[in-house]
Write an enzyme that holds these catalytic residues in place. Structure first.
Site, PDB file in Angstrom:
ATOM      1  N   CYS A 109       0.837  -1.204   0.000  1.00  0.00           N
ATOM      2  CA  CYS A 109       0.000   0.000   0.000  1.00  0.00           C
ATOM      3  C   CYS A 109       0.875   1.258   0.000  1.00  0.00           C
ATOM      4  O   CYS A 109       1.737   1.433   0.860  1.00  0.00           O
ATOM      5  CB  CYS A 109      -0.925   0.015   1.218  1.00  0.00           C
ATOM      6  SG  CYS A 109      -1.971   1.485   1.244  1.00  0.00           S
ATOM      7  N   LYS A 129       1.894  -9.596   0.602  1.00  0.00           N
ATOM      8  CA  LYS A 129       1.503  -9.010  -0.692  1.00  0.00           C
ATOM      9  C   LYS A 129       2.370  -7.776  -0.898  1.00  0.00           C
ATOM     10  O   LYS A 129       2.350  -6.849  -0.077  1.00  0.00           O
ATOM     11  CB  LYS A 129       0.031  -8.633  -0.696  1.00  0.00           C
ATOM     12  CG  LYS A 129      -0.412  -7.988  -2.005  1.00  0.00           C
ATOM     13  CD  LYS A 129      -1.924  -7.976  -2.130  1.00  0.00           C
ATOM     14  CE  LYS A 129      -2.378  -7.297  -3.399  1.00  0.00           C
ATOM     15  NZ  LYS A 129      -2.873  -5.926  -3.141  1.00  0.00           N
ATOM     16  N   HIS A 168       1.766  -7.554  -6.746  1.00  0.00           N
ATOM     17  CA  HIS A 168       1.101  -6.605  -7.640  1.00  0.00           C
ATOM     18  C   HIS A 168       2.185  -6.120  -8.607  1.00  0.00           C
ATOM     19  O   HIS A 168       3.165  -5.505  -8.181  1.00  0.00           O
ATOM     20  CB  HIS A 168       0.512  -5.468  -6.803  1.00  0.00           C
ATOM     21  CG  HIS A 168      -0.223  -4.441  -7.609  1.00  0.00           C
ATOM     22  ND1 HIS A 168      -0.866  -3.379  -7.025  1.00  0.00           N
ATOM     23  CD2 HIS A 168      -0.429  -4.297  -8.943  1.00  0.00           C
ATOM     24  CE1 HIS A 168      -1.428  -2.629  -7.965  1.00  0.00           C
ATOM     25  NE2 HIS A 168      -1.166  -3.160  -9.131  1.00  0.00           N
ATOM     26  N   ASN A 218      -0.830 -10.333  -9.474  1.00  0.00           N
ATOM     27  CA  ASN A 218      -1.968  -9.417  -9.328  1.00  0.00           C
ATOM     28  C   ASN A 218      -1.721  -8.158 -10.145  1.00  0.00           C
ATOM     29  O   ASN A 218      -0.585  -7.752 -10.347  1.00  0.00           O
ATOM     30  CB  ASN A 218      -2.137  -9.070  -7.833  1.00  0.00           C
ATOM     31  CG  ASN A 218      -3.078  -7.901  -7.604  1.00  0.00           C
ATOM     32  OD1 ASN A 218      -2.678  -6.836  -7.139  1.00  0.00           O
ATOM     33  ND2 ASN A 218      -4.345  -8.065  -7.922  1.00  0.00           N
ATOM     34  N   GLY A 219      -2.826  -7.555 -10.592  1.00  0.00           N
ATOM     35  CA  GLY A 219      -2.742  -6.260 -11.276  1.00  0.00           C
ATOM     36  C   GLY A 219      -3.290  -6.328 -12.690  1.00  0.00           C
ATOM     37  O   GLY A 219      -2.700  -6.987 -13.552  1.00  0.00           O
ATOM     38  N   GLY A 267      -8.707  -7.960  -8.171  1.00  0.00           N
ATOM     39  CA  GLY A 267      -9.284  -6.998  -7.247  1.00  0.00           C
ATOM     40  C   GLY A 267     -10.475  -6.280  -7.846  1.00  0.00           C
ATOM     41  O   GLY A 267     -11.632  -6.629  -7.622  1.00  0.00           O
TER      42      GLY A 267
END
Ligand code: FMN
Length: 308
Positions: free
Chosen positions: A83, A122, A154, A194-195, A216
């Site tokens: 994040c 993550k 990600h 991811n992404g 997501g």
């Protein structure tokens, strides 16, 4: 951000049995000071497999939270190292931790010592200008241990200054190749990519190179996109319910929650995209909004069901 909360996960369990679901990030401070215990709530009967994501960087605090979360029955604890928000940076956790792999390693070990459920991470492929393979490989080398089995990546760098979290999900280019290469470097590690993954077809292409995919925004905005993943990705029978059945079951759940004091605005917002792309999508969204505003489902329920 109140997206993958307990209600959203209830909705997803009406659509897929097998997808691994994740909570939104819950900070160690919030848990330790008892502020956001609501965010830790989950439905032990229907939600498994489900992971809780923690945000923090104090090994002792993380260990304490890991104990709490494993006693609640979560199947996995995931540490947020991706994040980029300023608030999170101020707390010295999230993506900025990629610059301190020794601390991440300490955090992982502290949690592993107090629980036997898997501790996962993550992360991004890098931070700021470090989007090279060496940076990612080096990070993983330092956090890797025999009990550490799964890493979600990600496939974008996190830019820590000058971009909002939203821009950080859009502007840095996706570099899937870095994640594929990571899998080659660490074949024994389960790597989940991811992404920007839009559908099952794209997922299947990634799965030729890595072990898992995390989606997501696409399923959040269009939940039915995962209605056939149990058969296509897990070789199991799909739940097979159609939109109307899913909506009816979910509305029953919303009513029940409302009877227990949960406003419709918290539960119904998750179905905005249930008929995304179909002809009544706009009318459906307007009626959901109206129902949320009036906090009354009785008058709109049958119209809602007729619109999906
Ligand atoms: C509203 C919103 C909230 C998010 N919150 C989290 C979070 O709490 N923890 C996390 O690891 N990622 C969070 N993400 C990032 C997503 O998990 C994911 O990594 C990112 O959106 C890229 O994947 P996608 O293209 O499939 O959406 C959030 C994304 C959005 C849009």
């Amino acid at each position: 951000m109140q997206c993958t909360d307990v209600h959203d996960r209830f909705l997803f369990r009406l659509i897929t049995k097998k997808a691994f679901l994740y909570t939104e990030m819950v900070t160690t401070n919030a848990i330790i000071h008892g502020k956001c215990l609501n965010q830790l709530k989950f439905n032990n009967k229907i939600e498994h497999p489900v992971a809780v994501q923690l945000g923090g960087s104090e090994p002792d605090d993380l260990a304490e939270c890991a104990k709490i979360c494993s006693s609640l029955g979560y199947d996995e604890i995931n540490l947020n190292v991706g994040c980029p928000s300023e608030r999170v940076q101020k707390g010295s956790f999230g993506a900025c931790l990629m610059e301190d792999p020794y601390l991440v390693n300490e955090c992982i070990q502290a949690m592993q010592e107090v629980t036997s459920i898997p501790i996962t991470v993550k992360c991004r492929i890098g931070v700021n200008k470090r989007d090279d393979q060496d940076f990612l490989n080096n990070f993983v080398r330092k956090i890797f241990n025999s009990k550490f089995k799964t890493l979600i990546v990600h496939a974008r760098v996190a830019i820590l200054k000058g971009l909002t979290p939203r821009q950080n999900r859009q502007i840095p280019p996706l570099k899937y190749e870095n994640v594929y290469q990571l899998k080659k470097e660490f074949p024994e590690l389960e790597i989940v990519i991811n992404g920007g993954i839009k559908n099952i077809e794209e997922s299947l292409i990634h799965l030729e190179k890595v072990d898992g995919v995390m989606l997501g925004r696409t399923p959040y905005d269009n939940p039915m996109i995962v209605s056939d993943i149990d058969s296509r990705l897990f070789n199991e029978v799909d739940i097979g319910s159609d939109r109307k059945t899913i909506l009816k079951e979910y509305l029953d759940y919303c009513r029940d929650q409302n009877n227990h004091g949960e406003p419709y605005s918290r539960t119904l917002k998750h179905v905005f995209g249930l008929n995304r792309g179909l002809k009544n999508a706009k009318a459906f969204r307007s009626l959901i909004l109206e129902t949320m505003q009036k906090n009354n489902l009785e008058v709109t329920q049958s119209d809602l069901v007729s619109l999906v």
